[in-house]
Scaffold this active site. Structure first.
Site, PDB file in Angstrom:
ATOM      1  N   GLU A 161       7.587 -21.787   7.992  1.00  0.00           N
ATOM      2  CA  GLU A 161       7.799 -21.003   9.216  1.00  0.00           C
ATOM      3  C   GLU A 161       8.929 -21.558  10.065  1.00  0.00           C
ATOM      4  O   GLU A 161       9.587 -20.820  10.795  1.00  0.00           O
ATOM      5  CB  GLU A 161       6.508 -20.987  10.030  1.00  0.00           C
ATOM      6  CG  GLU A 161       6.622 -20.274  11.367  1.00  0.00           C
ATOM      7  CD  GLU A 161       5.314 -20.237  12.138  1.00  0.00           C
ATOM      8  OE1 GLU A 161       5.335 -19.827  13.307  1.00  0.00           O
ATOM      9  OE2 GLU A 161       4.275 -20.629  11.566  1.00  0.00           O
ATOM     10  N   GLU A 217       0.810  -1.220   0.000  1.00  0.00           N
ATOM     11  CA  GLU A 217       0.000   0.000   0.000  1.00  0.00           C
ATOM     12  C   GLU A 217       0.842   1.270   0.000  1.00  0.00           C
ATOM     13  O   GLU A 217       0.325   2.367  -0.232  1.00  0.00           O
ATOM     14  CB  GLU A 217      -0.930   0.013   1.222  1.00  0.00           C
ATOM     15  CG  GLU A 217      -2.048  -1.018   1.169  1.00  0.00           C
ATOM     16  CD  GLU A 217      -3.085  -0.728   0.104  1.00  0.00           C
ATOM     17  OE1 GLU A 217      -3.107   0.400  -0.421  1.00  0.00           O
ATOM     18  OE2 GLU A 217      -3.870  -1.637  -0.223  1.00  0.00           O
TER      19      GLU A 217
END
Length: 300
Positions: free
Chosen positions: A114, A83
């Site tokens: 992970e 953004e």
């Protein structure tokens, strides 16, 4: 690691009968519990502010902000980074989000990624991460080896390291210069940290990028004066920003001014407010690192 000791893994006693509630009762409970996310962020504000100051300082000398995370945490980092270009007119390389498992993990679960710290190091090397940069490890549990591996690598290089977690005394906090801990507690759906922990994480990331961009002169008042007007809605917003900044009632007049400024909002504001040419306005902005107020002051 005793995962059962993590507060985000505990069972929330207030929602133990969740499956017996009506949708409205459940929604009210969820809404009430979600308010605690803001409280968790509030107690971490001093650390968030410290991070903003240090990130901005690094960026002023050519550094970048890099997010790393797995699962929901990684997706939120990518979202926040993506953004920045349209909102603040930044280059796509200035704020970058990396997720364990790569771009495929944005839509599909790649859970084992992970647990592999080396993947973070590889990803950071691929983007040329260096000592000027800032690394934020995002992990609701505060455990993710992927984040720890990245933070350790960044520390070795001399980069700024920040750990963002939703538990107290998080493991990754010990691997970072700044530890932002937002203890959100047990989720309404036990262990589902995409919920309240995810909300707190998004709030903190909003602060890190938005307030850093304020420090970099990307904001005038509360207006996003470096936004990229890349579609019809944003083109209209650019005109309205010029109107608001200069108290111009006529939209057509503001649009004409913006056109004469090369469709650059900052230039338009300085041109009109200081009654100077486009060239003079741009020169003043360049000499004052893009800060509108400083540019205006220099032209008095």
């Amino acid at each position: 690691m005793k995962f059962e000791d993590l507060s985000t893994e505990q069972v929330n006693e207030q929602s133990k009968n969740l499956d017996m509630l009506t949708p409205l009762e459940a929604a009210r409970l969820m809404n009430r519990l979600d308010r605690q996310a803001a409280e968790a962020v509030e107690q971490a504000l001093p650390r968030i502010a410290e991070a903003v100051e240090k990130i901005a300082a690094r960026m002023k000398t050519g550094g970048r902000l890099i997010y790393i995370g797995a699962g929901t945490s990684g997706r939120l980092g990518v979202l926040d980074a993506s953004e920045c270009p349209p909102t603040f007119g930044t280059d796509e390389s200035l704020v970058v989000g990396l997720i364990a498992g790569g771009d495929r993990a944005l839509r599909h679960a790649v859970e084992k990624a992970e647990d592999q710290p080396e993947l973070a190091v590889e990803a950071l090397k691929e983007i040329g991460f260096c000592e000027k940069d800032c690394l934020v490890g995002i992990s609701a549990s505060g455990y993710a080896p992927y984040c720890v591996g990245g933070l350790d690598y960044a520390r070795e290089l001399g980069a700024l390291t920040i750990a963002l977690s939703c538990n107290r005394d998080a493991i990754q906090s010990r691997h970072a210069e700044i530890a932002i801990e937002m203890p959100t507690g047990p989720e309404i759906l036990s262990g589902s940290t995409r919920l309240r922990a995810g909300t707190a994480t998004k709030m903190a990331l909003n602060m890190l990028t938005t307030l850093t961009m304020v420090q970099l002169g990307k904001v005038y008042g509360n207006l996003m004066v470096d936004m990229r007007p890349t579609n019809q809605k944003l083109q209209d917003r650019a005109v309205r920003i010029v109107q608001k900044a200069l108290n111009i009632a006529d939209k057509a007049e503001a649009d004409a001014l913006l056109e004469s400024a090369g469709r650059d909002v900052k230039t338009a504001i300085v041109m009109r407010s200081m009654q100077v040419t486009k060239e003079k306005a741009r020169e003043a902005l360049e000499q004052n690192d893009g800060f509108v107020r400083k540019a205006q002051e220099s032209l008095k």
